[in-house]
Enzyme design. Structure first.
Site, PDB file in Angstrom:
ATOM      1  N   ASP A  10       1.082  14.792  14.972  1.00 12.75           N
ATOM      2  CA  ASP A  10       2.542  14.702  15.015  1.00 12.75           C
ATOM      3  C   ASP A  10       2.952  13.242  15.171  1.00 12.75           C
ATOM      4  O   ASP A  10       2.588  12.579  16.147  1.00 12.75           O
ATOM      5  CB  ASP A  10       3.069  15.531  16.195  1.00 12.75           C
ATOM      6  N   GLU A 105       4.672  16.412  10.662  1.00 11.72           N
ATOM      7  CA  GLU A 105       3.755  17.243  11.457  1.00 11.72           C
ATOM      8  C   GLU A 105       2.732  17.914  10.549  1.00 11.72           C
ATOM      9  O   GLU A 105       3.078  18.460   9.502  1.00 11.72           O
ATOM     10  CB  GLU A 105       4.568  18.299  12.218  1.00 11.72           C
TER      11      GLU A 105
END
Length: 405
Positions: A10, A105
């Site tokens: 992320d 992500e």
């Protein structure tokens, strides 16, 4: 059965980090990215603003009042899309299978890598490669499933990494807030608070039937996640993943109204499907087939979006560039590709809270009464997917008047 190794990656405060990469003077200063006006919305905020109570999705006016010394930047969706593609290419070059969950992500399946190379060592080296080649901070979490890895990444932030060894999932999760469990939104959180449930260890000790009685079918999923159990598979990322629709006319035509109205309707319908599936597109294409069966298409890369007011004009623009033979047309089509997970957030740089609320309200009506329950005046009566005109239980649709930009 082979134990899985699932990596979650992320990018930290993605929009903010890109802005700081472009302008180093913004480093370590409170920064807000989003709509500039008082009616604008915060798309992203730096860690420095969060101690003042600022969070993404709030009104820019409220955020400025909470943190008046913050620098406010409108943001550039094209720039963020470019960096998202860059990170995607780096990950694609290093791992055999990965999922692009959103613009910032990712998940990667590293199962079996231990025979050749330490999994956590590899994950750390991949993280450092991304940092070196992109200049952006990124955090990672590694465990045997997606949920625990995602939570581990959140605990590792900012710009760090964490591994949760097999068998340690429950003690790792136990002291954390129930808000850390993916799927626990504000409404679910409030229900859990009313039950006296604040931390994951309480859910771990509850009978699953109790949670199901309060939260319905989602209760079991949340209970399993609290135990560190998750069997959600990696969905391999393919750049060509797309949705499309097309219309064949009963009679070939050069009537511009008959041509442009279906394009608007198709672009709008596909955009609604994106939002309903929490997806964004980065490529739009338009296809035409002439009466002599010659078929042509034109596509363009765009910043990730799911917004009607961006996609419809772009589809019309492509059509007008494509339609140059000026002979009868038999078929037209619209296609969105380069699809990734993501929400409306990346469109907030140009939009106000009013625009965001409008999309959410219209989509709620469509979800409840059918996609054709809300129509633009310019597309009224146009057949698109499945040839359906108005599946609204016999009631007339709400009509949005056309407004010139």
């Amino acid at each position: 059965m082979k134990t899985k190794s699932i990596l979650h990656l992320d990018l930290d405060t993605f929009f903010v980090s890109v802005e700081r990469l472009i302008n180093s003077e913004l480093m370590n200063k409170p920064l807000l990215v989003g709509g500039l006006g008082d009616r604008g919305v915060v798309a992203a905020c730096s860690y420095e603003t969060r101690k003042f109570g600022v969070h993404s999705g709030m009104s820019m006016k409220v955020a400025r009042n909470l943190c008046p010394h913050a620098t406010v930047i409108k943001g550039n969706a094209s720039t963020y899309t470019k960096y998202s593609h860059l990170i995607t290419e780096i990950i694609k070059s290093e791992v055999p299978a990965f999922e692009k969950a959103s613009v910032d992500e990712f998940y990667a399946d590293l199962t079996g890598m231990d025979r050749f190379f330490g999994t956590y060592k590899f994950a750390g080296e991949l993280r450092h490669k991304i940092i070196k080649e992109s200049g952006l901070p990124i955090s990672i979490g590694l465990s045997q499933n997606k949920v625990v890895s995602k939570i581990a990444t959140g605990e590792a932030k900012p710009n760090n990494q964490r591994i949760i060894e097999i068998g340690t999932e429950k003690p790792f999760l136990a002291p954390l807030s129930v808000k850390k469990i993916p799927m626990v939104g504000n409404k679910t959180y409030q229900k859990l608070i009313q039950l006296g449930v604040q931390h994951i260890h309480t859910i771990q000790e509850m009978p699953v039937e109790m949670l199901e009685s309060v939260l319905g079918k989602n209760g079991k999923t949340i209970w399993l996640r609290a135990q560190g159990i998750d069997n959600t598979p990696i969905i391999p990322f393919h750049e060509r993943k797309s949705i499309s629709t097309e219309r064949t006319f009963n009679k070939d035509t050069i009537d511009m109204n008959r041509l442009t109205a279906p394009i608007q309707a198709m672009a709008e319908s596909l955009a609604y499907q994106l939002r309903n599936g929490n997806k964004l597109t980065s490529t739009i294409s338009v296809k035409i087939r002439y009466s002599d069966y010659q078929t042509y298409s034109k596509q363009v890369k765009i910043p990730y979006t799911s917004a009607d007011h961006i996609l419809i004009p772009k589809a019309l623009e492509l059509f007008h560039k494509l339609y140059h033979r000026r002979i009868l047309i038999r078929l037209i089509g619209v296609r969105y590709s380069g699809i990734v997970g993501g929400n409306y957030q990346i469109n907030l740089f140009d939009d106000s809270q009013k625009m965001l609320d409008l999309y959410q309200s219209l989509d709620k009506i469509k979800n409840r009464f059918g996609e054709k329950s809300v129509l633009r005046a310019s597309t009224l009566g146009t057949r698109t997917i499945g040839g359906m005109q108005n599946p609204f239980n016999g009631e007339p649709p709400i009509v949005l008047a056309h407004r010139k930009q």
